[in-house]
Scaffold this motif. Structure first.
Motif, mmCIF file in Angstrom:
data_model
loop_
_atom_site.group_PDB
_atom_site.id
_atom_site.type_symbol
_atom_site.label_atom_id
_atom_site.label_comp_id
_atom_site.label_asym_id
_atom_site.label_seq_id
_atom_site.Cartn_x
_atom_site.Cartn_y
_atom_site.Cartn_z
ATOM 1 N N LYS A 194 -5.815 2.573 -1.456
ATOM 2 C CA LYS A 194 -7.197 3.063 -1.489
ATOM 3 C C LYS A 194 -8.130 2.074 -0.799
ATOM 4 C CE LYS A 194 -6.623 5.907 -5.545
ATOM 5 N NZ LYS A 194 -6.858 6.047 -6.989
ATOM 6 N N ALA A 195 -7.887 0.774 -0.988
ATOM 7 C CA ALA A 195 -8.717 -0.248 -0.348
ATOM 8 C C ALA A 195 -8.559 -0.226 1.170
ATOM 9 C CB ALA A 195 -8.366 -1.625 -0.897
ATOM 10 N N LYS A 196 -7.393 0.208 1.661
ATOM 11 C CA LYS A 196 -7.123 0.257 3.098
ATOM 12 C C LYS A 196 -7.271 1.673 3.666
ATOM 13 C CE LYS A 196 -3.818 -3.544 2.926
ATOM 14 N NZ LYS A 196 -2.481 -3.995 3.316
ATOM 15 N N ALA A 197 -7.770 2.597 2.861
ATOM 16 C CA ALA A 197 -7.810 4.013 3.248
ATOM 17 C C ALA A 197 -8.500 4.240 4.580
ATOM 18 C CB ALA A 197 -8.453 4.848 2.151
ATOM 19 N N SER A 198 -9.624 3.614 4.776
ATOM 20 C CA SER A 198 -10.371 3.815 6.013
ATOM 21 C C SER A 198 -9.584 3.284 7.217
ATOM 22 C CB SER A 198 -11.727 3.126 5.913
ATOM 23 O OG SER A 198 -12.455 3.306 7.090
ATOM 24 N N ALA B 137 0.851 -1.192 0.000
ATOM 25 C CA ALA B 137 0.000 0.000 0.000
ATOM 26 C C ALA B 137 0.889 1.244 0.000
ATOM 27 C CB ALA B 137 -0.913 0.005 1.225
ATOM 28 N N ASN C 172 -1.940 4.046 -4.563
ATOM 29 C CA ASN C 172 -2.323 2.942 -5.441
ATOM 30 C C ASN C 172 -3.616 2.294 -4.951
ATOM 31 O OD1 ASN C 172 -1.380 1.541 -3.188
ATOM 32 N ND2 ASN C 172 0.178 0.393 -4.297
ATOM 33 N N GLY C 173 -4.096 1.341 -5.715
ATOM 34 C CA GLY C 173 -5.359 0.675 -5.388
ATOM 35 C C GLY C 173 -5.336 -0.026 -4.049
ATOM 36 N N THR C 174 -4.205 -0.632 -3.714
ATOM 37 C CA THR C 174 -4.085 -1.316 -2.427
ATOM 38 C C THR C 174 -4.270 -0.331 -1.278
ATOM 39 O OG1 THR C 174 -2.565 -2.909 -3.410
ATOM 40 C CG2 THR C 174 -2.599 -2.780 -1.021
ATOM 41 N N PRO D 138 -3.660 7.923 -0.182
ATOM 42 C CA PRO D 138 -3.309 6.692 -0.898
ATOM 43 C C PRO D 138 -2.816 6.987 -2.311
ATOM 44 C CG PRO D 138 -5.670 7.022 -1.004
ATOM 45 C CD PRO D 138 -5.118 8.130 -0.135
#
Length: 110
Positions: A70-74, A51, A66-68, A64
């Protein structure tokens, strides 16, 4: 029960932060016109799971890349990248590519 779950989530966050790679200071001077941010300096880091994250060097606010991430942003407490992502002066409605910063950050994930 709710406090216990919050405590576990917070402990996980701290664990992720403790294992983060970097930070590496990057700046608008390094990238010239290809600088994709509206602030002059960022810290570039890689969190577990590849990430990629940047943090405003002055405020510490993290975003964020990258996509990883963004998926863990919260879970990581990240703000939306759009808040600091610079508009492309040559293409109406487009943003300056994050690709070069992502490429620089990927080695931090190894």
């Amino acid at each position: 029960m709710r406090n216990g779950l919050f405590g576990l989530a917070f402990a996980g966050f701290l664990s992720s932060v403790a294992h983060a790679a970097g930070p590496q200071l990057i700046s608008a001077d390094d990238y010239g016109d290809a600088w994709p941010f509206t602030v002059d300096e960022m810290h570039l880091s890689c969190f577990p799971g590849d990430a990629l994250v940047v943090a405003d060097a002055e405020t510490g606010v993290m975003y964020p890349l990258n996509g990883t991430a963004k998926a863990k942003a919260s879970a990581l407490g990240l703000e939306p990248i759009d808040k600091v992502w610079r508009a492309d002066p040559d293409i109406a409605g487009a943003k300056v590519s994050l690709g070069p910063v992502i490429e620089q950050g990927l080695p931090l994930c190894k």
